[in-house]
Motif scaffolding. Sequence first.
Motif, mmCIF file in Angstrom:
data_model
loop_
_atom_site.group_PDB
_atom_site.id
_atom_site.type_symbol
_atom_site.label_atom_id
_atom_site.label_comp_id
_atom_site.label_asym_id
_atom_site.label_seq_id
_atom_site.Cartn_x
_atom_site.Cartn_y
_atom_site.Cartn_z
ATOM 1 N N ARG A 247 0.835 -1.204 0.000
ATOM 2 C CA ARG A 247 0.000 0.000 0.000
ATOM 3 C C ARG A 247 0.872 1.258 0.000
ATOM 4 N N PHE A 248 1.943 1.235 0.784
ATOM 5 C CA PHE A 248 2.846 2.389 0.851
ATOM 6 C C PHE A 248 3.509 2.641 -0.499
ATOM 7 N N LEU A 249 4.031 1.587 -1.100
ATOM 8 C CA LEU A 249 4.754 1.750 -2.371
ATOM 9 C C LEU A 249 3.810 2.168 -3.503
ATOM 10 N N ASN A 250 2.551 1.747 -3.400
ATOM 11 C CA ASN A 250 1.571 2.082 -4.437
ATOM 12 C C ASN A 250 0.791 3.348 -4.119
ATOM 13 N N LYS A 251 1.225 4.052 -3.048
ATOM 14 C CA LYS A 251 0.594 5.312 -2.622
ATOM 15 C C LYS A 251 -0.901 5.137 -2.342
ATOM 16 N N GLN A 252 -1.239 4.005 -1.728
ATOM 17 C CA GLN A 252 -2.611 3.740 -1.330
ATOM 18 C C GLN A 252 -2.823 4.125 0.137
ATOM 19 N N THR A 253 -4.067 4.294 0.516
ATOM 20 C CA THR A 253 -4.397 4.627 1.901
ATOM 21 C C THR A 253 -4.028 3.457 2.812
ATOM 22 N N GLN A 257 -5.135 3.461 10.382
ATOM 23 C CA GLN A 257 -4.896 4.882 10.626
ATOM 24 C C GLN A 257 -5.519 5.259 11.958
#
Length: 266
Positions: A247-253, A257
Amino acid sequence: MEALLFDRHEGVATLTLNRPQARNAIDMTLRQELGEAVLAVRDDPAVHALVITGAGGSFCAGGDLRSIQAGTPDVEAWRGRMRSSHAWFAQLLAMDKPVVCAVDGPAYGAGFGLALAGDFVLASTRARFCLSFMRVGLVPDFGIFYTLPRVVGVQRARELMLSAREVDADEALRLGIAMERLAPEALLPRAQALAASFGGASRLAVSLVKRSCAAAPQGDLAAMLDIEANAQALCFMTDAHRDAVARFLNKQTPAFQWPAQPGEHS
Protein backbone atom coordinates in the motif's frame (compact mmCIF):
# COMPACT_ATOMS: atom_id res chain seq x y z
CA MET A 1 -26.96 -10.51 31.43
CA GLU A 2 -28.54 -8.42 34.17
CA ALA A 3 -25.91 -5.85 35.11
CA LEU A 4 -23.77 -5.65 31.98
CA LEU A 5 -24.68 -4.72 28.41
CA PHE A 6 -22.62 -6.62 25.82
CA ASP A 7 -22.62 -5.32 22.25
CA ARG A 8 -20.60 -6.37 19.20
CA HIS A 9 -20.44 -4.21 16.08
CA GLU A 10 -18.00 -4.58 13.18
CA GLY A 11 -15.27 -6.15 15.28
CA VAL A 12 -15.64 -3.88 18.32
CA ALA A 13 -17.10 -5.28 21.54
CA THR A 14 -18.56 -2.75 23.98
CA LEU A 15 -19.16 -3.65 27.61
CA THR A 16 -21.40 -1.17 29.43
CA LEU A 17 -21.68 -1.45 33.20
CA ASN A 18 -25.43 -1.09 33.66
CA ARG A 19 -26.34 -0.48 37.29
CA PRO A 20 -26.96 3.28 37.01
CA GLN A 21 -29.11 3.31 40.15
CA ALA A 22 -25.93 2.33 42.06
CA ARG A 23 -23.54 4.37 39.88
CA ASN A 24 -22.48 1.03 38.36
CA ALA A 25 -20.97 -0.24 41.61
CA ILE A 26 -19.70 -3.80 41.28
CA ASP A 27 -21.77 -6.42 43.06
CA MET A 28 -21.33 -10.17 42.69
CA THR A 29 -23.61 -10.32 39.65
CA LEU A 30 -21.70 -7.63 37.79
CA ARG A 31 -18.38 -9.17 38.82
CA GLN A 32 -19.42 -12.54 37.40
CA GLU A 33 -20.82 -11.05 34.20
CA LEU A 34 -17.66 -9.01 33.63
CA GLY A 35 -15.62 -12.17 33.97
CA GLU A 36 -17.75 -14.06 31.47
CA ALA A 37 -17.71 -11.17 28.99
CA VAL A 38 -13.95 -10.63 29.18
CA LEU A 39 -13.30 -14.30 28.40
CA ALA A 40 -15.85 -14.21 25.56
CA VAL A 41 -14.10 -11.18 24.01
CA ARG A 42 -10.69 -12.78 24.43
CA ASP A 43 -11.80 -15.94 22.64
CA ASP A 44 -13.84 -14.36 19.82
CA PRO A 45 -11.73 -14.10 16.64
CA ALA A 46 -14.28 -11.72 15.12
CA VAL A 47 -13.56 -9.12 17.83
CA HIS A 48 -10.43 -7.01 17.35
CA ALA A 49 -10.90 -4.42 20.14
CA LEU A 50 -12.84 -3.83 23.35
CA VAL A 51 -14.48 -0.71 24.80
CA ILE A 52 -15.50 -0.57 28.46
CA THR A 53 -17.82 2.17 29.69
CA GLY A 54 -20.64 2.82 32.16
CA ALA A 55 -24.30 3.78 31.87
CA GLY A 56 -26.06 6.80 33.29
CA GLY A 57 -23.19 9.28 33.56
CA SER A 58 -21.02 7.08 35.80
CA PHE A 59 -18.16 4.74 34.97
CA CYS A 60 -18.04 2.73 38.19
CA ALA A 61 -18.36 3.78 41.83
CA GLY A 62 -16.28 0.83 43.04
CA GLY A 63 -17.41 -2.19 45.00
CA ASP A 64 -21.02 -2.33 46.12
CA LEU A 65 -20.66 -1.90 49.89
CA ARG A 66 -24.05 -3.43 50.61
CA SER A 67 -23.16 -6.66 48.85
CA ILE A 68 -19.69 -6.60 50.41
CA GLN A 69 -21.19 -6.39 53.90
CA ALA A 70 -23.31 -9.43 53.09
CA GLY A 71 -20.19 -11.39 52.12
CA THR A 72 -18.27 -14.16 53.80
CA PRO A 73 -16.89 -13.27 57.27
CA ASP A 74 -13.46 -14.94 57.61
CA VAL A 75 -10.07 -14.09 56.08
CA GLU A 76 -9.66 -17.20 53.94
CA ALA A 77 -13.15 -16.82 52.51
CA TRP A 78 -12.38 -13.22 51.56
CA ARG A 79 -9.12 -14.27 49.93
CA GLY A 80 -11.02 -16.82 47.88
CA ARG A 81 -13.63 -14.25 46.91
CA MET A 82 -10.95 -11.84 45.73
CA ARG A 83 -9.08 -14.53 43.85
CA SER A 84 -12.24 -15.52 42.00
CA SER A 85 -11.89 -12.24 40.11
CA HIS A 86 -8.16 -12.46 39.56
CA ALA A 87 -8.31 -15.03 36.77
CA TRP A 88 -10.50 -12.96 34.45
CA PHE A 89 -8.95 -9.64 35.48
CA ALA A 90 -5.49 -10.98 34.62
CA GLN A 91 -6.89 -12.01 31.23
CA LEU A 92 -8.19 -8.47 30.72
CA LEU A 93 -4.76 -6.99 31.49
CA ALA A 94 -3.05 -9.52 29.23
CA MET A 95 -5.59 -9.37 26.40
CA ASP A 96 -3.96 -9.32 22.97
CA LYS A 97 -6.62 -6.90 21.72
CA PRO A 98 -6.67 -3.14 22.42
CA VAL A 99 -8.84 -2.13 25.37
CA VAL A 100 -10.31 1.39 25.50
CA CYS A 101 -11.92 2.60 28.74
CA ALA A 102 -14.34 5.51 28.36
CA VAL A 103 -14.70 7.13 31.80
CA ASP A 104 -17.61 9.47 32.41
CA GLY A 105 -18.36 10.58 35.96
CA PRO A 106 -16.92 8.68 38.94
CA ALA A 107 -14.29 5.97 38.64
CA TYR A 108 -13.89 5.20 42.32
CA GLY A 109 -12.17 2.31 44.08
CA ALA A 110 -12.37 -0.82 41.96
CA GLY A 111 -13.77 1.37 39.18
CA PHE A 112 -10.45 3.21 39.08
CA GLY A 113 -8.72 -0.17 38.86
CA LEU A 114 -10.99 -1.27 36.03
CA ALA A 115 -10.22 1.93 34.11
CA LEU A 116 -6.48 1.35 34.51
CA ALA A 117 -6.88 -2.02 32.80
CA GLY A 118 -7.41 -0.12 29.56
CA ASP A 119 -4.62 0.44 27.08
CA PHE A 120 -6.20 3.84 26.47
CA VAL A 121 -8.21 5.74 29.08
CA LEU A 122 -10.45 8.48 27.73
CA ALA A 123 -12.01 10.80 30.30
CA SER A 124 -14.97 13.09 29.97
CA THR A 125 -14.69 16.59 31.41
CA ARG A 126 -16.81 15.42 34.36
CA ALA A 127 -14.73 12.28 35.08
CA ARG A 128 -13.46 11.85 38.64
CA PHE A 129 -10.92 9.27 39.77
CA CYS A 130 -10.49 8.29 43.41
CA LEU A 131 -8.84 5.44 45.31
CA SER A 132 -11.43 5.58 48.06
CA PHE A 133 -10.32 2.42 49.87
CA MET A 134 -8.65 4.20 52.81
CA ARG A 135 -11.96 5.89 53.60
CA VAL A 136 -13.42 2.49 54.49
CA GLY A 137 -10.27 0.91 55.95
CA LEU A 138 -9.33 -1.18 52.94
CA VAL A 139 -6.43 -1.40 50.49
CA PRO A 140 -6.65 -0.99 46.70
CA ASP A 141 -7.70 -3.98 44.62
CA PHE A 142 -8.53 -4.72 40.98
CA GLY A 143 -4.82 -4.79 40.11
CA ILE A 144 -4.09 -1.23 41.26
CA PHE A 145 -0.85 -2.13 43.05
CA TYR A 146 0.38 -3.39 39.67
CA THR A 147 -1.06 -0.83 37.25
CA LEU A 148 -0.99 2.55 38.96
CA PRO A 149 2.76 2.77 39.82
CA ARG A 150 3.50 1.95 36.19
CA VAL A 151 1.40 4.91 35.10
CA VAL A 152 2.22 7.65 37.62
CA GLY A 153 5.34 6.36 39.45
CA VAL A 154 5.60 4.84 42.92
CA GLN A 155 5.58 8.06 44.96
CA ARG A 156 2.48 9.52 43.28
CA ALA A 157 0.73 6.14 43.39
CA ARG A 158 1.42 5.92 47.12
CA GLU A 159 0.03 9.42 47.62
CA LEU A 160 -3.16 8.67 45.69
CA MET A 161 -3.66 5.42 47.61
CA LEU A 162 -3.05 6.87 51.07
CA SER A 163 -4.80 10.23 50.62
CA ALA A 164 -7.95 8.81 48.99
CA ARG A 165 -8.31 12.19 47.31
CA GLU A 166 -10.24 12.85 44.13
CA VAL A 167 -8.52 13.50 40.81
CA ASP A 168 -10.47 15.46 38.21
CA ALA A 169 -10.17 15.07 34.45
CA ASP A 170 -7.56 17.82 34.10
CA GLU A 171 -5.23 16.28 36.69
CA ALA A 172 -5.83 12.80 35.30
CA LEU A 173 -4.62 14.08 31.95
CA ARG A 174 -1.52 15.68 33.52
CA LEU A 175 -0.64 12.54 35.48
CA GLY A 176 -1.03 10.30 32.46
CA ILE A 177 -4.00 8.42 33.93
CA ALA A 178 -6.13 9.66 31.03
CA MET A 179 -4.85 9.94 27.47
CA GLU A 180 -7.53 12.37 26.28
CA ARG A 181 -10.21 14.57 27.83
CA LEU A 182 -13.45 15.04 25.91
CA ALA A 183 -16.93 16.47 26.25
CA PRO A 184 -19.31 13.83 27.66
CA GLU A 185 -21.23 13.51 24.41
CA ALA A 186 -18.01 12.92 22.45
CA LEU A 187 -16.59 10.31 24.82
CA LEU A 188 -18.11 7.04 23.63
CA PRO A 189 -17.96 7.90 19.90
CA ARG A 190 -14.25 8.67 20.27
CA ALA A 191 -13.62 5.45 22.20
CA GLN A 192 -15.42 3.38 19.59
CA ALA A 193 -13.60 5.16 16.76
CA LEU A 194 -10.26 4.31 18.35
CA ALA A 195 -11.32 0.71 18.80
CA ALA A 196 -12.66 0.46 15.26
CA SER A 197 -9.41 1.77 13.79
CA PHE A 198 -7.62 -1.39 14.91
CA GLY A 199 -9.67 -3.41 12.46
CA GLY A 200 -7.02 -2.43 9.91
CA ALA A 201 -4.04 -3.13 12.16
CA SER A 202 -1.85 -6.21 12.31
CA ARG A 203 -3.23 -8.28 15.16
CA LEU A 204 0.16 -9.84 15.76
CA ALA A 205 1.87 -6.44 15.94
CA VAL A 206 -0.77 -5.16 18.39
CA SER A 207 -0.32 -8.21 20.58
CA LEU A 208 3.47 -7.97 20.56
CA VAL A 209 3.45 -4.24 21.36
CA LYS A 210 1.18 -4.87 24.35
CA ARG A 211 3.27 -7.78 25.62
CA SER A 212 6.55 -5.92 25.16
CA CYS A 213 5.30 -2.84 27.01
CA ALA A 214 4.12 -5.04 29.86
CA ALA A 215 7.60 -6.58 30.12
CA ALA A 216 9.45 -3.26 29.94
CA PRO A 217 9.41 -2.25 33.65
CA GLN A 218 11.18 -5.49 34.62
CA GLY A 219 13.36 -5.92 31.53
CA ASP A 220 16.93 -4.72 31.20
CA LEU A 221 18.26 -3.36 27.91
CA ALA A 222 19.53 -6.71 26.66
CA ALA A 223 16.22 -8.41 27.41
CA MET A 224 14.17 -5.71 25.72
CA LEU A 225 16.39 -5.69 22.63
CA ASP A 226 15.96 -9.46 22.42
CA ILE A 227 12.18 -9.09 22.69
CA GLU A 228 12.36 -6.43 19.98
CA ALA A 229 14.35 -8.64 17.61
CA ASN A 230 12.07 -11.65 18.08
CA ALA A 231 8.89 -9.61 17.71
CA GLN A 232 10.08 -7.77 14.62
CA ALA A 233 11.20 -10.99 12.94
CA LEU A 234 7.74 -12.45 13.43
CA CYS A 235 6.02 -9.33 12.09
CA PHE A 236 8.24 -9.21 9.00
CA MET A 237 6.80 -12.59 7.98
CA THR A 238 3.12 -11.60 8.14
CA ASP A 239 0.68 -10.84 5.34
CA ALA A 240 -0.29 -7.68 7.24
CA HIS A 241 3.26 -6.32 6.87
CA ARG A 242 3.50 -7.24 3.20
CA ASP A 243 0.12 -5.65 2.48
CA ALA A 244 1.09 -2.47 4.34
CA VAL A 245 4.33 -2.16 2.39
CA ALA A 246 2.52 -2.70 -0.92
CA ARG A 247 0.00 0.00 0.00
CA PHE A 248 2.85 2.39 0.85
CA LEU A 249 4.75 1.75 -2.37
CA ASN A 250 1.57 2.08 -4.44
CA LYS A 251 0.59 5.31 -2.62
CA GLN A 252 -2.61 3.74 -1.33
CA THR A 253 -4.40 4.63 1.90
CA PRO A 254 -2.98 2.61 4.83
CA ALA A 255 -5.25 -0.08 6.26
CA PHE A 256 -4.55 1.22 9.78
CA GLN A 257 -4.90 4.88 10.63
CA TRP A 258 -5.26 6.42 14.06
CA PRO A 259 -8.51 8.39 13.87
CA ALA A 260 -8.14 12.15 14.22
CA GLN A 261 -10.42 13.94 16.64
CA PRO A 262 -12.86 16.44 15.14
CA GLY A 263 -10.95 19.56 14.23
CA GLU A 264 -7.59 17.80 14.01
CA HIS A 265 -5.67 17.39 10.80
CA SER A 266 -4.26 13.97 9.99
